[in-house]
Write an enzyme that holds these catalytic residues in place. Structure first.
Site, PDB file in Angstrom:
ATOM      1  N   TRP A 194       1.449  -1.112  -6.915  1.00 16.44           N
ATOM      2  CA  TRP A 194       2.497  -1.958  -7.507  1.00 16.44           C
ATOM      3  C   TRP A 194       2.042  -3.401  -7.715  1.00 16.44           C
ATOM      4  O   TRP A 194       2.870  -4.306  -7.690  1.00 16.44           O
ATOM      5  CB  TRP A 194       3.751  -1.982  -6.609  1.00 16.44           C
ATOM      6  CG  TRP A 194       4.636  -0.815  -6.778  1.00 16.44           C
ATOM      7  CD1 TRP A 194       4.899   0.144  -5.865  1.00 16.44           C
ATOM      8  CD2 TRP A 194       5.389  -0.465  -7.959  1.00 16.44           C
ATOM      9  NE1 TRP A 194       5.751   1.077  -6.398  1.00 16.44           N
ATOM     10  CE2 TRP A 194       6.073   0.721  -7.674  1.00 16.44           C
ATOM     11  CE3 TRP A 194       5.531  -1.045  -9.226  1.00 16.44           C
ATOM     12  CZ2 TRP A 194       6.895   1.350  -8.596  1.00 16.44           C
ATOM     13  CZ3 TRP A 194       6.353  -0.418 -10.144  1.00 16.44           C
ATOM     14  CH2 TRP A 194       7.026   0.756  -9.825  1.00 16.44           C
ATOM     15  N   ILE A 195       0.751  -3.631  -7.895  1.00 15.60           N
ATOM     16  CA  ILE A 195       0.266  -5.012  -7.908  1.00 15.60           C
ATOM     17  C   ILE A 195       0.452  -5.642  -9.297  1.00 15.60           C
ATOM     18  O   ILE A 195      -0.233  -5.289 -10.260  1.00 15.60           O
ATOM     19  CB  ILE A 195      -1.202  -5.087  -7.428  1.00 15.60           C
ATOM     20  CG1 ILE A 195      -1.340  -4.379  -6.053  1.00 15.60           C
ATOM     21  CG2 ILE A 195      -1.674  -6.531  -7.361  1.00 15.60           C
ATOM     22  CD1 ILE A 195      -0.416  -4.891  -4.951  1.00 15.60           C
ATOM     23  N   GLU A 237       9.105  -8.462  -3.102  1.00 17.14           N
ATOM     24  CA  GLU A 237       9.049  -9.650  -2.223  1.00 17.14           C
ATOM     25  C   GLU A 237      10.103  -9.573  -1.117  1.00 17.14           C
ATOM     26  O   GLU A 237      10.735 -10.564  -0.763  1.00 17.14           O
ATOM     27  CB  GLU A 237       9.138 -10.926  -3.058  1.00 17.14           C
ATOM     28  CG  GLU A 237       8.003 -10.923  -4.060  1.00 17.14           C
ATOM     29  CD  GLU A 237       7.696 -12.219  -4.721  1.00 17.14           C
ATOM     30  OE1 GLU A 237       7.986 -13.268  -4.135  1.00 17.14           O
ATOM     31  OE2 GLU A 237       7.141 -12.179  -5.825  1.00 17.14           O
ATOM     32  N   ILE A 246      31.398  -4.021 -19.547  1.00 16.77           N
ATOM     33  CA  ILE A 246      32.259  -4.763 -20.482  1.00 16.77           C
ATOM     34  C   ILE A 246      31.791  -4.582 -21.935  1.00 16.77           C
ATOM     35  O   ILE A 246      32.600  -4.632 -22.860  1.00 16.77           O
ATOM     36  CB  ILE A 246      32.329  -6.259 -20.061  1.00 16.77           C
ATOM     37  CG1 ILE A 246      33.135  -6.367 -18.760  1.00 16.77           C
ATOM     38  CG2 ILE A 246      32.946  -7.126 -21.148  1.00 16.77           C
ATOM     39  CD1 ILE A 246      33.151  -7.739 -18.133  1.00 16.77           C
ATOM     40  N   GLY A 275       7.320 -17.113  -3.051  1.00 16.70           N
ATOM     41  CA  GLY A 275       7.695 -16.137  -4.071  1.00 16.70           C
ATOM     42  C   GLY A 275       9.174 -15.820  -4.070  1.00 16.70           C
ATOM     43  O   GLY A 275       9.786 -15.654  -5.134  1.00 16.70           O
ATOM     44  N   GLU A 297       0.861  -1.195   0.000  1.00 12.31           N
ATOM     45  CA  GLU A 297       0.000   0.000   0.000  1.00 12.31           C
ATOM     46  C   GLU A 297       0.893   1.240   0.000  1.00 12.31           C
ATOM     47  O   GLU A 297       2.083   1.148   0.289  1.00 12.31           O
ATOM     48  CB  GLU A 297      -0.861   0.004   1.271  1.00 12.31           C
ATOM     49  CG  GLU A 297      -1.747  -1.213   1.364  1.00 12.31           C
ATOM     50  CD  GLU A 297      -2.655  -1.188   2.583  1.00 12.31           C
ATOM     51  OE1 GLU A 297      -2.543  -0.239   3.399  1.00 12.31           O
ATOM     52  OE2 GLU A 297      -3.470  -2.106   2.703  1.00 12.31           O
ATOM     53  N   PRO A 298       0.293   2.406  -0.245  1.00  9.44           N
ATOM     54  CA  PRO A 298       1.121   3.620  -0.251  1.00  9.44           C
ATOM     55  C   PRO A 298       1.933   3.796   1.044  1.00  9.44           C
ATOM     56  O   PRO A 298       3.070   4.225   1.004  1.00  9.44           O
ATOM     57  CB  PRO A 298       0.098   4.743  -0.441  1.00  9.44           C
ATOM     58  CG  PRO A 298      -1.034   4.097  -1.185  1.00  9.44           C
ATOM     59  CD  PRO A 298      -1.090   2.688  -0.682  1.00  9.44           C
ATOM     60  N   ARG A 302      34.966  -8.895 -29.528  1.00 12.66           N
ATOM     61  CA  ARG A 302      35.362  -7.482 -29.538  1.00 12.66           C
ATOM     62  C   ARG A 302      36.893  -7.353 -29.410  1.00 12.66           C
ATOM     63  O   ARG A 302      37.490  -7.944 -28.489  1.00 12.66           O
ATOM     64  CB  ARG A 302      34.678  -6.758 -28.375  1.00 12.66           C
ATOM     65  CG  ARG A 302      35.068  -5.320 -28.201  1.00 12.66           C
ATOM     66  CD  ARG A 302      34.524  -4.448 -29.305  1.00 12.66           C
ATOM     67  NE  ARG A 302      34.885  -3.044 -29.101  1.00 12.66           N
ATOM     68  CZ  ARG A 302      34.849  -2.134 -30.065  1.00 12.66           C
ATOM     69  NH1 ARG A 302      34.467  -2.462 -31.292  1.00 12.66           N
ATOM     70  NH2 ARG A 302      35.181  -0.886 -29.803  1.00 12.66           N
TER      71      ARG A 302
HETATM   72  C1  LIG Z   1       8.253  -4.328 -10.171  1.00 11.45           C
HETATM   73  C2  LIG Z   1       7.519  -4.441  -8.864  1.00 11.45           C
HETATM   74  C3  LIG Z   1       6.527  -5.394  -8.706  1.00 11.45           C
HETATM   75  C4  LIG Z   1       5.823  -5.493  -7.493  1.00 11.45           C
HETATM   76  N1  LIG Z   1       4.785  -6.392  -7.362  1.00 11.45           N
HETATM   77  C5  LIG Z   1       4.066  -6.433  -6.209  1.00 11.45           C
HETATM   78  C6  LIG Z   1       2.927  -7.311  -6.084  1.00 11.45           C
HETATM   79  O1  LIG Z   1       2.578  -8.062  -6.996  1.00 11.45           O
HETATM   80  N2  LIG Z   1       2.223  -7.290  -4.916  1.00 11.45           N
HETATM   81  C7  LIG Z   1       2.566  -6.491  -3.860  1.00 11.45           C
HETATM   82  O2  LIG Z   1       1.893  -6.546  -2.836  1.00 11.45           O
HETATM   83  N3  LIG Z   1       3.640  -5.655  -3.963  1.00 11.45           N
HETATM   84  C8  LIG Z   1       4.393  -5.599  -5.099  1.00 11.45           C
HETATM   85  N4  LIG Z   1       5.469  -4.751  -5.221  1.00 11.45           N
HETATM   86  C9  LIG Z   1       5.800  -3.861  -4.105  1.00 11.45           C
HETATM   87  C10 LIG Z   1       7.062  -4.276  -3.359  1.00 11.45           C
HETATM   88  O3  LIG Z   1       6.872  -5.497  -2.700  1.00 11.45           O
HETATM   89  C11 LIG Z   1       7.468  -3.119  -2.433  1.00 11.45           C
HETATM   90  O4  LIG Z   1       7.869  -2.028  -3.249  1.00 11.45           O
HETATM   91  C12 LIG Z   1       8.590  -3.523  -1.487  1.00 11.45           C
HETATM   92  O5  LIG Z   1       8.142  -4.446  -0.529  1.00 11.45           O
HETATM   93  C13 LIG Z   1       9.183  -2.294  -0.758  1.00 11.45           C
HETATM   94  O6  LIG Z   1       8.170  -1.527  -0.193  1.00 11.45           O
HETATM   95  P1  LIG Z   1       8.133   0.052  -0.459  1.00 11.45           P
HETATM   96  O7  LIG Z   1       8.221   0.273  -1.907  1.00 11.45           O
HETATM   97  O8  LIG Z   1       6.971   0.611   0.260  1.00 11.45           O
HETATM   98  O9  LIG Z   1       9.462   0.600   0.196  1.00 11.45           O
HETATM   99  P2  LIG Z   1       9.682   0.918   1.767  1.00 11.45           P
HETATM  100  O10 LIG Z   1       9.212  -0.201   2.601  1.00 11.45           O
HETATM  101  O11 LIG Z   1       9.172   2.278   2.060  1.00 11.45           O
HETATM  102  O12 LIG Z   1      11.266   0.933   1.840  1.00 11.45           O
HETATM  103  C14 LIG Z   1      12.058   2.047   1.414  1.00 11.45           C
HETATM  104  C15 LIG Z   1      13.521   1.697   1.728  1.00 11.45           C
HETATM  105  O13 LIG Z   1      13.687   1.559   3.151  1.00 11.45           O
HETATM  106  C16 LIG Z   1      14.247   0.282   3.411  1.00 11.45           C
HETATM  107  N5  LIG Z   1      13.736  -0.215   4.689  1.00 11.45           N
HETATM  108  C17 LIG Z   1      12.443  -0.351   5.071  1.00 11.45           C
HETATM  109  N6  LIG Z   1      12.377  -0.853   6.305  1.00 11.45           N
HETATM  110  C18 LIG Z   1      13.661  -1.057   6.718  1.00 11.45           C
HETATM  111  C19 LIG Z   1      14.273  -1.552   7.914  1.00 11.45           C
HETATM  112  N7  LIG Z   1      13.544  -1.999   8.934  1.00 11.45           N
HETATM  113  N8  LIG Z   1      15.622  -1.584   7.976  1.00 11.45           N
HETATM  114  C20 LIG Z   1      16.382  -1.168   6.927  1.00 11.45           C
HETATM  115  N9  LIG Z   1      15.880  -0.703   5.782  1.00 11.45           N
HETATM  116  C21 LIG Z   1      14.542  -0.644   5.680  1.00 11.45           C
HETATM  117  C22 LIG Z   1      13.825  -0.610   2.242  1.00 11.45           C
HETATM  118  O14 LIG Z   1      14.652  -1.740   2.102  1.00 11.45           O
HETATM  119  C23 LIG Z   1      13.944   0.369   1.089  1.00 11.45           C
HETATM  120  O15 LIG Z   1      15.284   0.460   0.691  1.00 11.45           O
HETATM  121  C24 LIG Z   1       6.174  -4.637  -6.415  1.00 11.45           C
HETATM  122  C25 LIG Z   1       7.212  -3.694  -6.569  1.00 11.45           C
HETATM  123  C26 LIG Z   1       7.880  -3.594  -7.767  1.00 11.45           C
HETATM  124  C27 LIG Z   1       8.965  -2.562  -7.925  1.00 11.45           C
END
Ligand SMILES: Cc1cc2nc3c(=O)[nH]c(=O)nc-3n(C[C@H](O)[C@H](O)[C@H](O)COP(=O)(O)OP(=O)(O)OC[C@H]3O[C@@H](n4cnc5c(N)ncnc54)[C@H](O)[C@@H]3O)c2cc1C
Length: 385
Positions: free
Chosen positions: A156-157, A367, A341, A246, A127-128, A272
């Site tokens: 991002w689903i 994931e 490379i 997953g 979620e957001p 190359r």
């Molecule tokens: C191509 C793509 C496909 C996706 N498909 C799906 C899907 O099918 N279903 C679904 O539900 N989601 C999906 N997602 C979402 C994805 O799982 C999330 O983007 C991911 O879990 C990270 O969450 P966030 O983007 O909110 O980042 P945040 O959780 O806000 O994290 C931001 C940064 O802070 C770091 N961080 C967060 N907490 C900690 C901590 N405790 N210690 C250290 N570092 C931390 C993270 O590692 C990251 O670097 C997808 C995302 C992408 C890019």
């Protein structure tokens, strides 16, 4: 110790390799440019039995072992991460999750349709305001006559614009000072349900361009009680176990990307020439190729160890986490080196390495990011705080 693959596993590897090399690789660049995957890719995967993955044949599945499934993901990942990503969500996050947590009626209703590709699945957790901190989801499920009304947003689903079935995680009202994750419940939702709205995820440019990603809004979306997956308030366990399935798929997909980077690099350094020699004769290039190969083999053993452990029926959360962490980080490094490379050519889509470099970044994030995998691993080693 026996490191050999069974006939069953090699057969699935061949099926996946033939499909990936003959039918996916030749159009991977075009799909990336178009930002879409033709529906024929999905129907072909269903026809070949790939979508049936580890689900039993009684339920329309393909009875693969986890090792065989990892081999399939490796082959798909070698050709195109969007195609591999589609299947990991559909077959591992959705089907394996229903197989693990569903009751008999849910399994017999959904799994045959998913295995045949008649129905596409998506997994809606992020979620957001809740990504890595999945326990903090804000989507609510309010009890009403005969079921629940869901309200909230998911982002991002993967597969969501083409899916007919969604596993959606939402929170029931919190009772008795319960911790927030204890209220999470998983729901199986028909995506044509009133109040289930989806639109293309805006601004996704970097990688996985041929994958479908959606922003979902749930507005008083009614779900009947019998569509709860795994029991009321059991959703956090359901979500985490799905991620175990997953993560292994993502790790195996990363292996495929890594192998593709190595293949492209070897072919390039053999042809190359600079300073009157093949660039593959320069020691610095050789060192890079050697590191790429050594880290690839290390990832491969970690991925297949995690898959093998899963096949024995033992918990493989730690192994899947280690495999995902190592395989995605190693593949990211390999992709970066592969672009370097290839020199200026590596920066152009004349060669596939720039796509591998863009795509692999996603595997490091979804994931469970590499930070989150480090947390899972460290907690296992040091103990929870
Ligand atoms: C191509 C793509 C496909 C996706 N498909 C799906 C899907 O099918 N279903 C679904 O539900 N989601 C999906 N997602 C979402 C994805 O799982 C999330 O983007 C991911 O879990 C990270 O969450 P966030 O983007 O909110 O980042 P945040 O959780 O806000 O994290 C931001 C940064 O802070 C770091 N961080 C967060 N907490 C900690 C901590 N405790 N210690 C250290 N570092 C931390 C993270 O590692 C990251 O670097 C997808 C995302 C992408 C890019």
């Amino acid at each position: 110790m026996d490191f050999s693959h069974s006939e069953h596993e090699l057969r699935w590897q061949t099926i996946a390799r033939d499909f990936a090399q003959r039918e996916v690789s030749p159009i991977a660049r075009e799909m990336d440019e178009l930002g879409a995957m033709p529906p024929s890719i999905v129907s072909r995967m269903a026809e070949l039995g790939l979508l049936g993955s580890t689900i039993s044949s009684d339920l329309g599945g393909s009875d693969m072992t986890s090792v065989a499934l990892a081999m399939v993901y490796e082959e798909l990942g070698r050709a195109c991460s969007s195609v591999r990503g589609f299947m990991t969500v559909h077959s591992s996050l959705v089907m394996q999750c229903i197989n693990q947590w569903g009751n008999d009626k849910q399994k017999s209703t959904y799994l045959p349709m998913l295995a045949s590709g008649q129905s596409i699945g998506c997994y809606c957790l992020t979620e957001p305001e809740a990504g890595s901190d999945a326990a903090n989801i804000q989507t609510t499920a309010t009890p009403v006559d005969g079921g629940y009304e869901l309200r909230g947003e998911k982002i991002w689903i993967t597969n969501a614009n083409i899916a007919s079935l969604a596993i959606v995680f939402a929170k029931l009202p919190i009772v008795d000072n319960q911790k927030p994750h204890g209220a999470i419940t998983a729901f199986l939702i028909d995506t044509s349900t009133k109040g289930f709205q989806r639109k293309k995820m805006p601004g996704k440019e970097l990688g996985h361009r041929a994958s479908d990603h959606a922003h979902i809004t749930l507005e008083k979306c009614f779900v009947p009680s019998e569509n709860i997956l795994g029991g009321e308030r059991q959703g956090f366990k359901v979500a985490m176990s799905a991620l175990d399935h997953g993560r292994l798929g993502v790790a195996a997909g990363a292996l495929g990307v890594h192998q593709a980077c190595l293949d492209a690099t070897v072919s390039f350094v053999r042809s190359r020439k600079q300073f009157g020699s093949r660039i593959g004769d320069f020691e610095m290039i050789q060192a890079s190729v050697a590191e790429m190969k050594a880290s690839l083999e290390a990832s491969r053993y970690l991925v297949y160890l995690a898959a093998w452990k899963k096949d024995t029926g033992e918990t493989s959360t730690l192994e899947a986490s280690i495999a995902k962490f190592h395989a995605t980080e190693a593949a990211l490094k390999a992709a970066s080196e592969a672009v370097l490379i290839h020199g200026g050519r590596g920066y152009s889509n004349e060669y596939p390495v720039e796509r591998y470099y863009r795509d692999i970044k996603g595997l490091q994030i979804y994931e469970g990011t590499s930070h989150i995998q480090r947390i899972v691993i460290a907690r296992n080693v040091i103990g929870k705080p």
